[in-house]
Motif scaffolding. Structure first.
Motif, PDB file in Angstrom:
ATOM      1  N   LEU A  44     -19.479 -25.437 -16.496  1.00 41.43           N
ATOM      2  CA  LEU A  44     -18.130 -25.869 -16.868  1.00 41.43           C
ATOM      3  C   LEU A  44     -17.930 -25.976 -18.373  1.00 41.43           C
ATOM      4  CD1 LEU A  44     -17.518 -28.638 -14.190  1.00 41.43           C
ATOM      5  CD2 LEU A  44     -16.516 -26.367 -14.279  1.00 41.43           C
ATOM      6  N   LEU A  45     -18.988 -26.231 -19.119  1.00 40.35           N
ATOM      7  CA  LEU A  45     -18.848 -26.435 -20.559  1.00 40.35           C
ATOM      8  C   LEU A  45     -18.773 -25.131 -21.350  1.00 40.35           C
ATOM      9  CD1 LEU A  45     -21.237 -29.471 -20.991  1.00 40.35           C
ATOM     10  CD2 LEU A  45     -18.762 -29.469 -20.723  1.00 40.35           C
ATOM     11  N   ASP A  46     -19.192 -24.034 -20.739  1.00 36.03           N
ATOM     12  CA  ASP A  46     -19.144 -22.736 -21.423  1.00 36.03           C
ATOM     13  C   ASP A  46     -17.811 -22.070 -21.089  1.00 36.03           C
ATOM     14  OD1 ASP A  46     -19.563 -20.334 -22.659  1.00 36.03           O
ATOM     15  OD2 ASP A  46     -21.543 -19.995 -21.784  1.00 36.03           O
ATOM     16  N   LEU A  47     -16.778 -22.505 -21.788  1.00 30.59           N
ATOM     17  CA  LEU A  47     -15.419 -22.092 -21.444  1.00 30.59           C
ATOM     18  C   LEU A  47     -15.180 -20.591 -21.604  1.00 30.59           C
ATOM     19  CD1 LEU A  47     -13.407 -25.057 -22.967  1.00 30.59           C
ATOM     20  CD2 LEU A  47     -14.162 -24.745 -20.614  1.00 30.59           C
ATOM     21  N   LYS A  48     -15.730 -20.005 -22.659  1.00 30.48           N
ATOM     22  CA  LYS A  48     -15.520 -18.570 -22.893  1.00 30.48           C
ATOM     23  C   LYS A  48     -16.178 -17.748 -21.780  1.00 30.48           C
ATOM     24  CE  LYS A  48     -15.954 -15.012 -26.407  1.00 30.48           C
ATOM     25  NZ  LYS A  48     -16.376 -14.690 -27.769  1.00 30.48           N
ATOM     26  N   ALA A  49     -17.435 -18.068 -21.462  1.00 28.11           N
ATOM     27  CA  ALA A  49     -18.134 -17.335 -20.402  1.00 28.11           C
ATOM     28  C   ALA A  49     -17.449 -17.547 -19.052  1.00 28.11           C
ATOM     29  CB  ALA A  49     -19.592 -17.763 -20.341  1.00 28.11           C
ATOM     30  N   LYS A  50     -16.960 -18.748 -18.818  1.00 30.70           N
ATOM     31  CA  LYS A  50     -16.273 -19.056 -17.561  1.00 30.70           C
ATOM     32  C   LYS A  50     -14.991 -18.233 -17.450  1.00 30.70           C
ATOM     33  CE  LYS A  50     -14.589 -22.942 -14.859  1.00 30.70           C
ATOM     34  NZ  LYS A  50     -13.282 -23.525 -15.022  1.00 30.70           N
ATOM     35  N   ALA A  51     -14.242 -18.129 -18.530  1.00 33.88           N
ATOM     36  CA  ALA A  51     -12.996 -17.350 -18.523  1.00 33.88           C
ATOM     37  C   ALA A  51     -13.283 -15.875 -18.263  1.00 33.88           C
ATOM     38  CB  ALA A  51     -12.256 -17.523 -19.846  1.00 33.88           C
ATOM     39  N   LYS A  52     -14.335 -15.350 -18.885  1.00 35.09           N
ATOM     40  CA  LYS A  52     -14.702 -13.944 -18.675  1.00 35.09           C
ATOM     41  C   LYS A  52     -15.152 -13.716 -17.227  1.00 35.09           C
ATOM     42  CE  LYS A  52     -16.673 -11.843 -22.356  1.00 35.09           C
ATOM     43  NZ  LYS A  52     -17.655 -11.659 -23.443  1.00 35.09           N
ATOM     44  N   PHE A  53     -15.946 -14.651 -16.703  1.00 37.63           N
ATOM     45  CA  PHE A  53     -16.403 -14.561 -15.316  1.00 37.63           C
ATOM     46  C   PHE A  53     -15.198 -14.514 -14.371  1.00 37.63           C
ATOM     47  CE2 PHE A  53     -17.201 -16.719 -11.303  1.00 37.63           C
ATOM     48  CZ  PHE A  53     -18.314 -16.046 -10.814  1.00 37.63           C
ATOM     49  N   GLU A  54     -14.256 -15.427 -14.574  1.00 45.83           N
ATOM     50  CA  GLU A  54     -13.089 -15.495 -13.695  1.00 45.83           C
ATOM     51  C   GLU A  54     -12.218 -14.249 -13.807  1.00 45.83           C
ATOM     52  OE1 GLU A  54     -11.394 -19.284 -14.750  1.00 45.83           O
ATOM     53  OE2 GLU A  54     -12.867 -20.367 -13.528  1.00 45.83           O
ATOM     54  N   ALA A  55     -12.093 -13.704 -15.020  1.00 47.75           N
ATOM     55  CA  ALA A  55     -11.296 -12.488 -15.211  1.00 47.75           C
ATOM     56  C   ALA A  55     -11.914 -11.311 -14.463  1.00 47.75           C
ATOM     57  CB  ALA A  55     -11.177 -12.164 -16.699  1.00 47.75           C
ATOM     58  N   TRP A  56     -13.239 -11.229 -14.481  1.00 46.65           N
ATOM     59  CA  TRP A  56     -13.935 -10.151 -13.782  1.00 46.65           C
ATOM     60  C   TRP A  56     -13.872 -10.386 -12.275  1.00 46.65           C
ATOM     61  CZ3 TRP A  56     -19.889  -9.162 -14.667  1.00 46.65           C
ATOM     62  CH2 TRP A  56     -20.298  -8.039 -13.952  1.00 46.65           C
ATOM     63  N   ASN A  57     -14.170 -11.581 -11.840  1.00 44.13           N
ATOM     64  CA  ASN A  57     -14.238 -11.904 -10.418  1.00 44.13           C
ATOM     65  C   ASN A  57     -12.876 -11.767  -9.739  1.00 44.13           C
ATOM     66  OD1 ASN A  57     -16.098 -12.657  -8.344  1.00 44.13           O
ATOM     67  ND2 ASN A  57     -15.083 -14.644  -8.255  1.00 44.13           N
ATOM     68  N   LYS A  58     -11.801 -11.881 -10.518  1.00 41.71           N
ATOM     69  CA  LYS A  58     -10.437 -11.746  -9.994  1.00 41.71           C
ATOM     70  C   LYS A  58     -10.212 -10.350  -9.395  1.00 41.71           C
ATOM     71  CE  LYS A  58      -6.967 -11.462 -12.928  1.00 41.71           C
ATOM     72  NZ  LYS A  58      -5.950 -11.839 -13.914  1.00 41.71           N
ATOM     73  N   ASN A  59     -10.972  -9.374  -9.852  1.00 37.22           N
ATOM     74  CA  ASN A  59     -10.810  -7.993  -9.388  1.00 37.22           C
ATOM     75  C   ASN A  59     -11.784  -7.618  -8.281  1.00 37.22           C
ATOM     76  OD1 ASN A  59      -8.750  -7.246 -11.343  1.00 37.22           O
ATOM     77  ND2 ASN A  59     -10.358  -7.539 -12.845  1.00 37.22           N
ATOM     78  N   LYS A  60     -12.456  -8.606  -7.710  1.00 33.83           N
ATOM     79  CA  LYS A  60     -13.469  -8.363  -6.677  1.00 33.83           C
ATOM     80  C   LYS A  60     -12.899  -7.505  -5.548  1.00 33.83           C
ATOM     81  CE  LYS A  60     -16.861 -10.822  -3.939  1.00 33.83           C
ATOM     82  NZ  LYS A  60     -17.449 -12.132  -3.649  1.00 33.83           N
ATOM     83  N   GLY A  61     -13.679  -6.509  -5.154  1.00 33.26           N
ATOM     84  CA  GLY A  61     -13.267  -5.635  -4.060  1.00 33.26           C
ATOM     85  C   GLY A  61     -12.476  -4.415  -4.501  1.00 33.26           C
ATOM     86  N   MET A  62     -12.029  -4.399  -5.751  1.00 36.28           N
ATOM     87  CA  MET A  62     -11.273  -3.250  -6.267  1.00 36.28           C
ATOM     88  C   MET A  62     -12.253  -2.103  -6.540  1.00 36.28           C
ATOM     89  SD  MET A  62      -8.907  -3.052  -9.725  1.00 36.28           S
ATOM     90  CE  MET A  62      -7.701  -4.248  -9.198  1.00 36.28           C
ATOM     91  N   SER A  63     -11.885  -0.903  -6.145  1.00 33.69           N
ATOM     92  CA  SER A  63     -12.752   0.245  -6.409  1.00 33.69           C
ATOM     93  C   SER A  63     -12.775   0.566  -7.905  1.00 33.69           C
ATOM     94  CB  SER A  63     -12.260   1.472  -5.638  1.00 33.69           C
ATOM     95  OG  SER A  63     -11.072   1.983  -6.233  1.00 33.69           O
ATOM     96  N   ALA A  64     -13.805   1.277  -8.319  1.00 27.74           N
ATOM     97  CA  ALA A  64     -13.917   1.663  -9.729  1.00 27.74           C
ATOM     98  C   ALA A  64     -12.707   2.495 -10.152  1.00 27.74           C
ATOM     99  CB  ALA A  64     -15.208   2.426  -9.970  1.00 27.74           C
TER     100      ALA A  64
END
Length: 83
Positions: A44-64
């Motif tokens: 929770l304290l690593d806000l930048k990494a958390k934001a990047k993780f969430e931005a990537w994970n938001k596209n889960k299941g999308m084809s390349a």
């Protein structure tokens, strides 16, 4: 325009996009080049990494190919503002 061309042109924006727009590009790029998010969720304290993780994970299941197409559309949407 192809995915590689959109990447190069997005990197060359003369104005800095907002963090929200940067994260949109980041999430689509990672989905297009790596696939579904394959890293552990940052603390929770690593806000930048958390934001990047969430931005990537938001596209889960999308084809390349779909992620590449969405990246190109995002570039075309923001280019008039930031190029």
């Amino acid at each position: 325009m192809d995915f590689a061309g959109a990447q190069e042109k997005a990197k060359a924006f003369t104005k800095k996009p907002t963090d929200e727009i940067f994260l949109e590009f980041y999430g689509l790029y990672k989905q297009a080049t790596v696939g579904d998010c394959n890293i552990e969720k940052p603390g929770l304290l690593d806000l930048k990494a958390k934001a990047k993780f969430e931005a990537w994970n938001k596209n889960k299941g999308m084809s390349a190919d779909d992620a590449k197409a969405a990246y190109i559309k995002a570039y075309e949407k923001y280019a008039p503002i930031y190029a």
